[in-house]
Design a protein around this motif. Structure first.
Motif, PDB file in Angstrom:
ATOM      1  N   GLU A 173      43.146  43.024  28.349  1.00 46.20           N
ATOM      2  CA  GLU A 173      42.685  42.316  28.091  1.00 46.20           C
ATOM      3  C   GLU A 173      43.462  40.982  27.002  1.00 46.20           C
ATOM      4  O   GLU A 173      42.960  39.621  27.168  1.00 46.20           O
ATOM      5  N   LYS A 213      45.548  40.579  42.316  1.00 44.66           N
ATOM      6  CA  LYS A 213      44.123  39.200  42.004  1.00 44.66           C
ATOM      7  C   LYS A 213      43.703  39.793  40.890  1.00 44.66           C
ATOM      8  O   LYS A 213      43.267  39.034  39.728  1.00 44.66           O
ATOM      9  N   LYS A 214      43.540  40.992  40.385  1.00 40.59           N
ATOM     10  CA  LYS A 214      43.688  40.958  38.965  1.00 40.59           C
ATOM     11  C   LYS A 214      44.616  40.791  38.393  1.00 40.59           C
ATOM     12  O   LYS A 214      43.798  40.230  36.543  1.00 40.59           O
ATOM     13  N   MET A 252      45.942  37.998  38.974  1.00 38.81           N
ATOM     14  CA  MET A 252      46.226  36.700  38.545  1.00 38.81           C
ATOM     15  C   MET A 252      44.249  35.981  37.764  1.00 38.81           C
ATOM     16  O   MET A 252      44.541  35.413  37.192  1.00 38.81           O
ATOM     17  N   GLU A 253      43.554  37.315  38.018  1.00 39.68           N
ATOM     18  CA  GLU A 253      42.536  36.616  37.245  1.00 39.68           C
ATOM     19  C   GLU A 253      42.183  37.329  35.420  1.00 39.68           C
ATOM     20  O   GLU A 253      41.848  36.116  34.672  1.00 39.68           O
ATOM     21  N   HIS A 264      44.616  33.942  34.437  1.00 44.39           N
ATOM     22  CA  HIS A 264      43.523  32.711  34.567  1.00 44.39           C
ATOM     23  C   HIS A 264      42.390  32.433  33.387  1.00 44.39           C
ATOM     24  O   HIS A 264      41.865  32.040  32.208  1.00 44.39           O
ATOM     25  N   ARG A 265      42.113  34.123  32.452  1.00 45.18           N
ATOM     26  CA  ARG A 265      41.505  33.999  32.045  1.00 45.18           C
ATOM     27  C   ARG A 265      42.359  33.878  30.049  1.00 45.18           C
ATOM     28  O   ARG A 265      41.799  33.148  29.256  1.00 45.18           O
ATOM     29  N   LEU A 305      45.245  34.222  47.729  1.00 46.24           N
ATOM     30  CA  LEU A 305      45.341  34.122  46.278  1.00 46.24           C
ATOM     31  C   LEU A 305      45.891  33.278  45.562  1.00 46.24           C
ATOM     32  O   LEU A 305      45.576  32.942  44.778  1.00 46.24           O
ATOM     33  N   GLN A 321      43.223  29.724  46.068  1.00 44.16           N
ATOM     34  CA  GLN A 321      42.371  30.433  44.517  1.00 44.16           C
ATOM     35  C   GLN A 321      42.980  29.878  43.208  1.00 44.16           C
ATOM     36  O   GLN A 321      42.319  28.940  42.743  1.00 44.16           O
ATOM     37  N   SER A 322      43.973  30.554  42.577  1.00 46.12           N
ATOM     38  CA  SER A 322      45.186  30.017  41.367  1.00 46.12           C
ATOM     39  C   SER A 322      45.691  28.630  42.044  1.00 46.12           C
ATOM     40  O   SER A 322      45.464  28.156  40.870  1.00 46.12           O
ATOM     41  N   PHE A 377      42.297  26.792  40.594  1.00 42.93           N
ATOM     42  CA  PHE A 377      41.689  26.827  39.367  1.00 42.93           C
ATOM     43  C   PHE A 377      43.105  26.014  38.249  1.00 42.93           C
ATOM     44  O   PHE A 377      42.064  25.046  37.742  1.00 42.93           O
TER      45      PHE A 377
END
Length: 376
Positions: A109, A159-160, A162-163, A166-167, A201, A204-205, A208
């Motif tokens: 992270e 997915k993980k 990409m998320e 984004h963070r 995905l 969604q990306s 965002f």
């Protein structure tokens, strides 16, 4: 940075525009020669500007950070001053290079810990320090720090990833907006759409990234081994979502045919190592197709490399002469081939721009894709 959308092709999503930076204007669609470590391989800056007519070039954060290092770059006045390039520069955040170091990096992270390919030393890239590094490099357009997912990969991993990208982007934006450039001109941050080849995905990306409302947007994680049709499908979907009034940059693409097809899908900016890397191995891209200059058939062909494009090197040197240089492993061979291929790529996107403005892009594109894909 400002972007003016000028003309949209009536039969496709192809468009022309002008990006204005403090180092000059960029007419789109545009191809950006790759100068990974502060040098477009085998090409002088004067040739880049005057012969190839490059309007913007690309540098790489990972490579420049390791060598020559930030201290040297800052003393040199940033990358523009260090390499003597007065036009715009874009820097990749290093995400793709870190992705390619799969055996020597750890992602969490916080960011990425990796080993230098030069001496094995350990380094950390985080969203925050990558913004600082790119501030020091001094590019006009800088990229958010992202994770480039491999192809193929499982949807759960994509997915993980990409998320997390984004963070990371939120952290990039926060840190970027709290800092200033070091050399007296403004810099622009582009977010990057990820999501591998999974439509839900990518959608969604893209949504965002669009919501972040930056001055331009990039599409990453394509041209990493997936079939071309899959790349086109993802690109088409994303350009339907990204804002019309901002430039769209498709990272790391690609062949001349890829570029033409993606211009038709609404992409404005491209980069790829292919024209220079392939040139050094004797592959030429021309207005009539692809040539392996090493082949015996070119041994006594004294015609120009490509009389179909308006470029000094392409019109002046013969195929026979270039073949002789390449077979003899003369350095001039790599130089001529590189200048020719880059001249062709810049000619190609320039022709696309003209045909979009004329309103006949789609017909021209279909014909040109066949030509540039032919092996001669």
């Amino acid at each position: 940075m400002k972007f003016e959308l000028e003309k949209v092709d009536p039969q496709s999503k192809a468009r022309t525009g002008t990006v204005t930076t403090e180092h000059g204007k960029i007419e789109t669609p545009i191809f950006m020669p790759v100068g990974t470590a502060g040098s477009v391989k085998a090409v002088h800056q004067k040739e880049l500007s005057e012969d190839i007519k490059a309007q913007i070039i690309l540098g790489n954060t990972y490579h420049l950070y390791l060598r020559p290092g930030l201290g040297i770059l800052e003393k040199g006045g940033g990358l523009h001053g260090f390499m003597g390039w007065e036009k715009p520069i874009l820097t990749d955040s290093g995400g793709y290079q870190v992705f390619s170091l799969a055996g020597t990096r750890k992602i969490n992270e916080k960011g990425v810990t990796f080993k230098s390919h030069i001496d094995g030393s350990k380094h950390d890239f985080t969203p925050e320090n990558v913004m600082d590094i790119q501030r020091t490099i001094g590019a006009d357009i800088i990229m958010a720090f992202d994770e480039c997912t491999p192809y193929p990969c499982e949807m759960d991993y994509a997915k993980k990833s990409m998320e997390m990208t984004h963070r990371w982007l939120k952290r990039c934006i926060s840190h970027f907006d709290q800092t200033e450039g070091k050399y007296g001109y403004s810099q622009t941050l582009f977010p990057i759409v990820q999501g591998s080849v999974f439509p839900e995905l990518r959608k969604q990306s893209a949504e965002f990234i669009a919501s972040c409302d930056r001055e331009g947007n990039a599409i990453g994680g394509l041209s990493v081994g997936e079939p071309a049709e899959m790349m086109y499908e993802m690109t088409d979907m994303v350009t339907n979502i990204l804002p019309q009034d901002k430039p769209r940059y498709l990272m790391g693409v690609g062949t001349p045919a890829n570029i033409l097809e993606c211009i038709a899908l609404g992409i404005d900016m491209f980069d790829c190592v292919m024209p220079t890397r392939n040139a050094r191995n004797g592959m030429l891209f021309t207005s009539e197709g692809i040539i392996n200059i090493r082949n015996e058939k070119w041994k006594d062909d004294f015609s120009p490399l490509d009389s179909g494009i308006d470029a000094y090197v392409s019109n002046f040197y013969s195929k026979a002469y270039l073949r002789h240089l390449v077979i003899s492993k003369e350095m001039l061979g790599a130089q001529i081939a590189s200048i020719h291929n880059l001249s062709f790529y810049l000619w190609l996107v320039g022709q696309a721009r003209q045909h979009i403005q004329r309103g006949d892009f789609s017909v021209w594109k279909d014909s040109m894709v066949k030509k540039v894909s032919t092996r001669r």
